[in-house]
Design a protein around this motif. Structure first.
Motif, PDB file in Angstrom:
ATOM      1  N   GLY A 222     -22.066  44.964 -17.004  1.00 38.39           N
ATOM      2  CA  GLY A 222     -20.720  45.212 -16.668  1.00 38.39           C
ATOM      3  C   GLY A 222     -20.536  45.619 -15.240  1.00 38.39           C
ATOM      4  O   GLY A 222     -19.523  46.158 -14.941  1.00 38.39           O
ATOM      5  N   GLN A 223     -21.471  45.395 -14.236  1.00 41.59           N
ATOM      6  CA  GLN A 223     -21.503  45.935 -12.819  1.00 41.59           C
ATOM      7  C   GLN A 223     -21.473  44.950 -11.911  1.00 41.59           C
ATOM      8  O   GLN A 223     -22.226  43.847 -12.463  1.00 41.59           O
ATOM      9  CB  GLN A 223     -22.760  46.871 -12.689  1.00 41.59           C
ATOM     10  N   PRO A 224     -20.923  45.056 -10.851  1.00 40.98           N
ATOM     11  CA  PRO A 224     -21.150  43.842  -9.835  1.00 40.98           C
ATOM     12  C   PRO A 224     -22.401  43.627  -9.331  1.00 40.98           C
ATOM     13  O   PRO A 224     -23.241  44.555  -9.317  1.00 40.98           O
ATOM     14  CB  PRO A 224     -19.884  44.481  -8.523  1.00 40.98           C
ATOM     15  N   VAL A 225     -22.815  42.423  -8.914  1.00 39.69           N
ATOM     16  CA  VAL A 225     -23.922  42.125  -8.377  1.00 39.69           C
ATOM     17  C   VAL A 225     -24.353  42.707  -7.097  1.00 39.69           C
ATOM     18  O   VAL A 225     -23.393  42.432  -6.156  1.00 39.69           O
ATOM     19  CB  VAL A 225     -24.623  40.737  -8.511  1.00 39.69           C
ATOM     20  N   ARG A 226     -25.154  43.353  -6.855  1.00 40.53           N
ATOM     21  CA  ARG A 226     -25.396  43.872  -5.432  1.00 40.53           C
ATOM     22  C   ARG A 226     -26.804  43.346  -5.130  1.00 40.53           C
ATOM     23  O   ARG A 226     -27.530  43.235  -5.643  1.00 40.53           O
ATOM     24  CB  ARG A 226     -25.685  45.771  -5.468  1.00 40.53           C
TER      25      ARG A 226
ATOM     26  N   GLY B  31     -35.229  45.381 -17.483  1.00 37.59           N
ATOM     27  CA  GLY B  31     -34.268  46.330 -17.481  1.00 37.59           C
ATOM     28  C   GLY B  31     -32.836  45.513 -18.035  1.00 37.59           C
ATOM     29  O   GLY B  31     -32.961  44.597 -18.616  1.00 37.59           O
ATOM     30  N   ILE B  32     -31.798  46.057 -17.557  1.00 38.85           N
ATOM     31  CA  ILE B  32     -30.770  45.356 -17.995  1.00 38.85           C
ATOM     32  C   ILE B  32     -29.863  44.849 -16.275  1.00 38.85           C
ATOM     33  O   ILE B  32     -29.736  45.679 -15.548  1.00 38.85           O
ATOM     34  CB  ILE B  32     -29.381  46.454 -18.640  1.00 38.85           C
ATOM     35  N   CYS B  33     -29.644  43.548 -16.554  1.00 42.05           N
ATOM     36  CA  CYS B  33     -28.854  42.971 -15.264  1.00 42.05           C
ATOM     37  C   CYS B  33     -27.706  43.534 -15.141  1.00 42.05           C
ATOM     38  O   CYS B  33     -26.990  44.077 -16.038  1.00 42.05           O
ATOM     39  CB  CYS B  33     -29.043  41.469 -15.541  1.00 42.05           C
ATOM     40  N   PRO B  34     -27.063  43.285 -13.893  1.00 39.73           N
ATOM     41  CA  PRO B  34     -25.659  43.742 -13.493  1.00 39.73           C
ATOM     42  C   PRO B  34     -24.783  43.059 -14.583  1.00 39.73           C
ATOM     43  O   PRO B  34     -23.590  43.682 -14.965  1.00 39.73           O
ATOM     44  CB  PRO B  34     -25.377  43.288 -12.139  1.00 39.73           C
ATOM     45  N   ALA B  35     -24.855  41.864 -15.162  1.00 42.64           N
ATOM     46  CA  ALA B  35     -23.909  41.177 -15.700  1.00 42.64           C
ATOM     47  C   ALA B  35     -23.949  41.772 -17.201  1.00 42.64           C
ATOM     48  O   ALA B  35     -22.708  41.892 -17.708  1.00 42.64           O
ATOM     49  CB  ALA B  35     -23.915  39.585 -16.014  1.00 42.64           C
TER      50      ALA B  35
ATOM     51  N   TYR C  78     -36.282  41.042 -15.472  1.00 43.02           N
ATOM     52  CA  TYR C  78     -36.176  40.473 -16.819  1.00 43.02           C
ATOM     53  C   TYR C  78     -35.130  41.355 -17.519  1.00 43.02           C
ATOM     54  O   TYR C  78     -35.430  42.454 -17.713  1.00 43.02           O
ATOM     55  CB  TYR C  78     -37.418  40.389 -17.690  1.00 43.02           C
ATOM     56  N   CYS C  79     -34.116  40.657 -17.821  1.00 42.52           N
ATOM     57  CA  CYS C  79     -33.026  41.554 -18.629  1.00 42.52           C
ATOM     58  C   CYS C  79     -33.011  41.449 -20.102  1.00 42.52           C
ATOM     59  O   CYS C  79     -33.468  40.461 -20.717  1.00 42.52           O
ATOM     60  CB  CYS C  79     -31.726  40.948 -18.332  1.00 42.52           C
ATOM     61  N   THR C  80     -33.253  42.784 -20.637  1.00 43.79           N
ATOM     62  CA  THR C  80     -33.821  42.872 -22.221  1.00 43.79           C
ATOM     63  C   THR C  80     -32.423  42.570 -22.755  1.00 43.79           C
ATOM     64  O   THR C  80     -32.821  42.585 -24.168  1.00 43.79           O
ATOM     65  CB  THR C  80     -34.218  44.389 -22.213  1.00 43.79           C
TER      66      THR C  80
ATOM     67  N   CYS D 255     -29.916  39.882 -22.070  1.00 39.95           N
ATOM     68  CA  CYS D 255     -29.596  38.555 -22.071  1.00 39.95           C
ATOM     69  C   CYS D 255     -30.611  37.630 -22.055  1.00 39.95           C
ATOM     70  O   CYS D 255     -30.645  36.484 -22.290  1.00 39.95           O
ATOM     71  CB  CYS D 255     -28.587  38.152 -20.976  1.00 39.95           C
ATOM     72  N   HIS D 256     -31.826  38.342 -21.893  1.00 38.19           N
ATOM     73  CA  HIS D 256     -33.162  37.522 -21.819  1.00 38.19           C
ATOM     74  C   HIS D 256     -33.653  36.641 -20.790  1.00 38.19           C
ATOM     75  O   HIS D 256     -34.241  35.632 -20.979  1.00 38.19           O
ATOM     76  CB  HIS D 256     -33.447  37.014 -23.209  1.00 38.19           C
ATOM     77  N   LYS D 257     -32.729  36.785 -19.598  1.00 37.80           N
ATOM     78  CA  LYS D 257     -32.899  35.900 -18.487  1.00 37.80           C
ATOM     79  C   LYS D 257     -33.842  36.798 -17.480  1.00 37.80           C
ATOM     80  O   LYS D 257     -33.531  37.779 -17.693  1.00 37.80           O
ATOM     81  CB  LYS D 257     -31.562  35.678 -17.837  1.00 37.80           C
ATOM     82  N   THR D 258     -34.546  35.537 -16.765  1.00 38.12           N
ATOM     83  CA  THR D 258     -35.246  36.428 -15.654  1.00 38.12           C
ATOM     84  C   THR D 258     -34.824  35.745 -14.588  1.00 38.12           C
ATOM     85  O   THR D 258     -34.290  34.749 -14.186  1.00 38.12           O
ATOM     86  CB  THR D 258     -36.697  35.597 -15.818  1.00 38.12           C
ATOM     87  N   TYR D 259     -34.608  36.863 -13.488  1.00 37.87           N
ATOM     88  CA  TYR D 259     -34.130  36.637 -12.166  1.00 37.87           C
ATOM     89  C   TYR D 259     -34.947  36.791 -10.956  1.00 37.87           C
ATOM     90  O   TYR D 259     -36.002  37.485 -11.256  1.00 37.87           O
ATOM     91  CB  TYR D 259     -32.801  37.559 -12.063  1.00 37.87           C
ATOM     92  N   CYS D 260     -35.039  36.151  -9.776  1.00 43.39           N
ATOM     93  CA  CYS D 260     -35.660  36.339  -8.767  1.00 43.39           C
ATOM     94  C   CYS D 260     -34.892  37.524  -7.856  1.00 43.39           C
ATOM     95  O   CYS D 260     -33.861  37.312  -7.593  1.00 43.39           O
ATOM     96  CB  CYS D 260     -35.913  34.909  -7.933  1.00 43.39           C
ATOM     97  N   LEU D 261     -35.946  38.074  -7.557  1.00 43.94           N
ATOM     98  CA  LEU D 261     -35.375  38.940  -6.432  1.00 43.94           C
ATOM     99  C   LEU D 261     -36.271  39.136  -5.263  1.00 43.94           C
ATOM    100  O   LEU D 261     -37.186  39.584  -4.858  1.00 43.94           O
ATOM    101  CB  LEU D 261     -35.735  40.619  -6.963  1.00 43.94           C
ATOM    102  N   GLU D 262     -35.888  37.733  -4.451  1.00 45.23           N
ATOM    103  CA  GLU D 262     -37.008  37.566  -3.404  1.00 45.23           C
ATOM    104  C   GLU D 262     -36.701  38.567  -2.311  1.00 45.23           C
ATOM    105  O   GLU D 262     -37.514  38.387  -1.539  1.00 45.23           O
ATOM    106  CB  GLU D 262     -36.410  36.108  -2.790  1.00 45.23           C
TER     107      GLU D 262
END
Length: 139
Positions: free
Chosen positions: A133-137, A126-130, A91-93, A95-102
């Motif tokens: 300002g970081q590339p998604v790894r 925490g804070i997502c890569p977007a 959960y990005c604090t 943008c408030h989006k939730t992502y799957c980390l399968e």
């Protein structure tokens, strides 16, 4: 398995609205709140979307991620009585989006004697890569 077959496999009658909701969840690729689903699908009102999500939850066709707001994720489980695709969420604090980390490994957790675990939830915050300002790894 296509969405029609997935619904049928879970004992859900296939309707146009149910397919639209399942398709929106599938295409999002991440858990969505009721409000996000309502914005995605302007042809179905909130109460019908919610009733469909409850029906999907009852047959383990969606995962429900508790929080504020509650989010829903299409479950690719092939079982009507339990989920078999447990994975970590982020959960990005900002943008408030939730992502799957399968691909993120989940350590085994044993409930203490006398406790009978029925569900587990693995959520990182925490804070997502977007937002950073970081590339998604890869996770």
């Amino acid at each position: 398995m296509n969405l029609e077959h997935l619904l049928e496999h879970h004992g859900v009658k296939v309707t146009a609205n149910r397919l639209l909701i399942a398709r929106a969840l599938e295409q999002a690729g991440r858990p969505l709140s009721l409000m996000e689903l309502e914005q995605e699908i302007d042809s179905i009102d909130k109460s019908n979307i919610f009733r469909t999500l409850v029906a999907f939850k009852d047959v383990h066709l969606v995962h429900v991620l508790e929080g504020d707001p509650v989010r829903y994720e299409l479950c690719r489980s092939h079982h009507e009585d339990h989920d078999d695709d447990l994975h970590v969420h982020f959960y990005c604090t900002r943008c408030h989006k939730t992502y799957c980390l399968e691909e993120t490994p989940i350590p085994p957790v044993q409930a203490p004697e006398g406790y009978m675990a029925e569900e587990a939830s693995y959520l990182l915050r925490g804070i997502c890569p977007a937002c950073a300002g970081q590339p998604v790894r890869p996770a």
